[in-house]
Design an enzyme around this catalytic site. Structure first.
Site, PDB file in Angstrom:
ATOM      1  N   GLU A  52      35.081  44.821  45.998  1.00  0.00           N
ATOM      2  CA  GLU A  52      34.315  45.706  45.833  1.00  0.00           C
ATOM      3  C   GLU A  52      34.294  46.813  44.437  1.00  0.00           C
ATOM      4  O   GLU A  52      32.607  46.921  44.406  1.00  0.00           O
ATOM      5  CB  GLU A  52      35.136  46.730  46.634  1.00  0.00           C
ATOM      6  N   MET A 165      56.954   0.030  45.837  1.00  0.00           N
ATOM      7  CA  MET A 165      57.990  -1.599  45.977  1.00  0.00           C
ATOM      8  C   MET A 165      59.228  -0.959  46.241  1.00  0.00           C
ATOM      9  O   MET A 165      59.870  -0.285  46.377  1.00  0.00           O
ATOM     10  CB  MET A 165      57.667  -2.978  45.184  1.00  0.00           C
ATOM     11  N   ASP A 202      61.209   9.325  38.706  1.00  0.00           N
ATOM     12  CA  ASP A 202      60.553   9.522  38.269  1.00  0.00           C
ATOM     13  C   ASP A 202      60.042  10.616  36.453  1.00  0.00           C
ATOM     14  O   ASP A 202      59.039  10.184  36.020  1.00  0.00           O
ATOM     15  CB  ASP A 202      59.111   9.890  39.113  1.00  0.00           C
ATOM     16  N   GLU A 313      54.585  16.933  47.344  1.00  0.00           N
ATOM     17  CA  GLU A 313      54.462  15.696  46.512  1.00  0.00           C
ATOM     18  C   GLU A 313      56.112  15.184  46.173  1.00  0.00           C
ATOM     19  O   GLU A 313      56.663  15.597  45.562  1.00  0.00           O
ATOM     20  CB  GLU A 313      53.584  16.114  45.784  1.00  0.00           C
ATOM     21  N   GLY A 315      58.541  11.912  48.598  1.00  0.00           N
ATOM     22  CA  GLY A 315      59.054  10.411  48.686  1.00  0.00           C
ATOM     23  C   GLY A 315      59.252  10.833  50.051  1.00  0.00           C
ATOM     24  O   GLY A 315      58.815  11.796  50.722  1.00  0.00           O
ATOM     25  N   THR A 317      61.888  10.561  52.024  1.00  0.00           N
ATOM     26  CA  THR A 317      62.623  11.597  53.131  1.00  0.00           C
ATOM     27  C   THR A 317      62.429  13.261  53.266  1.00  0.00           C
ATOM     28  O   THR A 317      62.348  13.548  53.880  1.00  0.00           O
ATOM     29  CB  THR A 317      64.193  10.858  52.453  1.00  0.00           C
ATOM     30  N   LEU A 318      62.479  13.859  52.038  1.00  0.00           N
ATOM     31  CA  LEU A 318      61.463  15.016  52.386  1.00  0.00           C
ATOM     32  C   LEU A 318      60.818  15.027  53.024  1.00  0.00           C
ATOM     33  O   LEU A 318      60.571  16.092  54.058  1.00  0.00           O
ATOM     34  CB  LEU A 318      61.394  15.267  51.600  1.00  0.00           C
TER      35      LEU A 318
END
Length: 393
Positions: A52, A165, A202, A313, A315, A317-318
């Protein structure tokens, strides 16, 4: 022209703040008099002018808003925050009518803005294109209404539903086009959530790197916070993300008291010296009997951090645990046109699902090609429940 026409313009303006307004909502405003748009604006950055005020500032030197109608996508604020109340600005400008897409669920505002305008003789109309306005700020609205952000879970998989993999090798499942699309998801998120397993495997950056999302004025990219679930406090001090722009939050079950072991205290201090923050959550028992960090406590923590939209983001499990706990609002799955075999890792670890009656049903929202991959957007058939009963420790 109709009220819907001008509100659609206000909604279009609000979208210009898609990547920049966190933790504030995205809001647009159009000022109209005698069927002519005389000024318009949108909220650009938290702590700066609201839609506004920005619209009023765009009035030409020989123009004013006396007798105009203001079209606003969210109820004008009526309280002093980082900026003065927008209601007061509209009242002082002499606006005679305000059309609002939806009432603000923020308890500091909810209904008070409408009341203040009406008390000052201004006609108020609400509910114009409300559904469209709600889609602008799904995360903000959910945080206000249920005390937790919207959680979007991003996964990448092969055509046979594999994410890595057996050895853990996963670079790259999807194409550069899909990975660029993930940059968009990160740019529109307040935070990225992952687990310590992903960090150890990673050493990811978890940041926005595409210049497509840089601020046009400064050239800088707003980086989402990074949240690492690390119950056993295994986060390496040398992790790549700790040296990048943006704040990293390490969430652990360890106590932050002076009586903790010296090595652990030294590690916390080392993280804090790098600009990271360490939070301690209570633990709970998972369906499999494992002691894990309280996911509902995590929701409260993220709400306290004022996160509207969080990108998960992580794996299998979580991601599986969040899905089983009904804490995933949307799944975004990139499917690549190749096969990885039965020994490769699956999409979600959900050992508690053993019968067809326990399966998690999804509503497919969208399927489209992204480069040579497909992006599937789906929502679990759940309703976000308020998170109020758990406490952060």
């Amino acid at each position: 022209m109709t009220d819907e026409f001008y509100m659609a313009q206000a909604i279009s303006l609000a979208r210009k703040g898609w990547y920049s307004t966190q933790p504030n909502p995205r809001v647009g405003c159009v000022l109209v008099r005698d069927g002519k748009i005389i000024a318009q604006g949108w909220h650009q950055y938290a702590g700066q002018g609201h839609a506004e005020v920005n619209a009023l500032a765009q009035l030409s030197p020989n123009e004013n808003a006396q007798g105009a109608t203001a079209y606003v996508t969210l109820e004008p604020c009526s309280h002093f925050g980082k900026t003065p109340p927008c209601c007061d600005a509209l009242i002082s400008a002499g606006v005679k009518r305000v059309v609002i897409a939806m009432v603000d669920p923020n308890p500091l505002v909810s209904g008070n803005g409408v009341q203040r305008l009406q008390e000052n003789g201004i006609e108020v109309k609400t509910g114009v294109l409300e559904i469209e306005a709600r889609t602008l700020n799904a995360g903000f609205l959910q945080r206000m209404e249920t005390h937790r952000p919207v959680i979007r879970c991003k996964m990448a998989m092969s055509l046979d539903g594999r994410t890595a993999m057996a050895s853990g090798e996963s670079k790259w499942i999807t194409s550069p086009d899909a990975r660029e699309d993930v940059q968009r998801l990160r740019a529109e998120s307040a935070a990225i959530l992952t687990g310590i397993g992903t960090v150890l495997a990673d050493d990811p950056s978890m940041n926005v790197r595409s210049q497509r999302y840089a601020d046009q004025a400064s050239g800088e990219i707003r980086q989402p916070d990074r949240l690492i679930l690390d119950s056993q406090f295994r986060m390496p001090v040398q992790a790549k993300m700790l040296g990048l722009t943006g704040t990293t939050h390490i969430i652990t079950a360890a106590s932050k008291t002076v009586s903790m072991p010296d090595k652990r205290l030294e590690k916390i201090q080392a993280f804090e010296a790098k600009g990271a923050e360490v939070h301690c959550l209570a633990t709970e028992q998972s369906p499999s009997g494992k002691v894990v960090l309280s996911l509902h406590g995590l929701m409260l923590l993220m709400a306290e951090q004022q996160y509207n939209d969080v990108l998960l983001e992580a794996g299998a499990t979580l991601s599986g645990a969040m899905l089983e706990a009904d804490l995933v609002d949307e799944l975004i799955i990139y499917m690549a046109p190749h096969l990885m075999g039965s020994n490769a890792r699956g999409l979600f670890n959900m050992p508690g699902l053993e019968r067809m009656s326990q399966r998690i049903n999804l509503n497919i929202q969208d399927i489209r090609a992204v480069g040579k991959d497909f992006r599937i957007t789906a929502k679990p058939r759940i309703t976000a429940k308020p998170v109020v009963e758990q406490k952060i420790v």
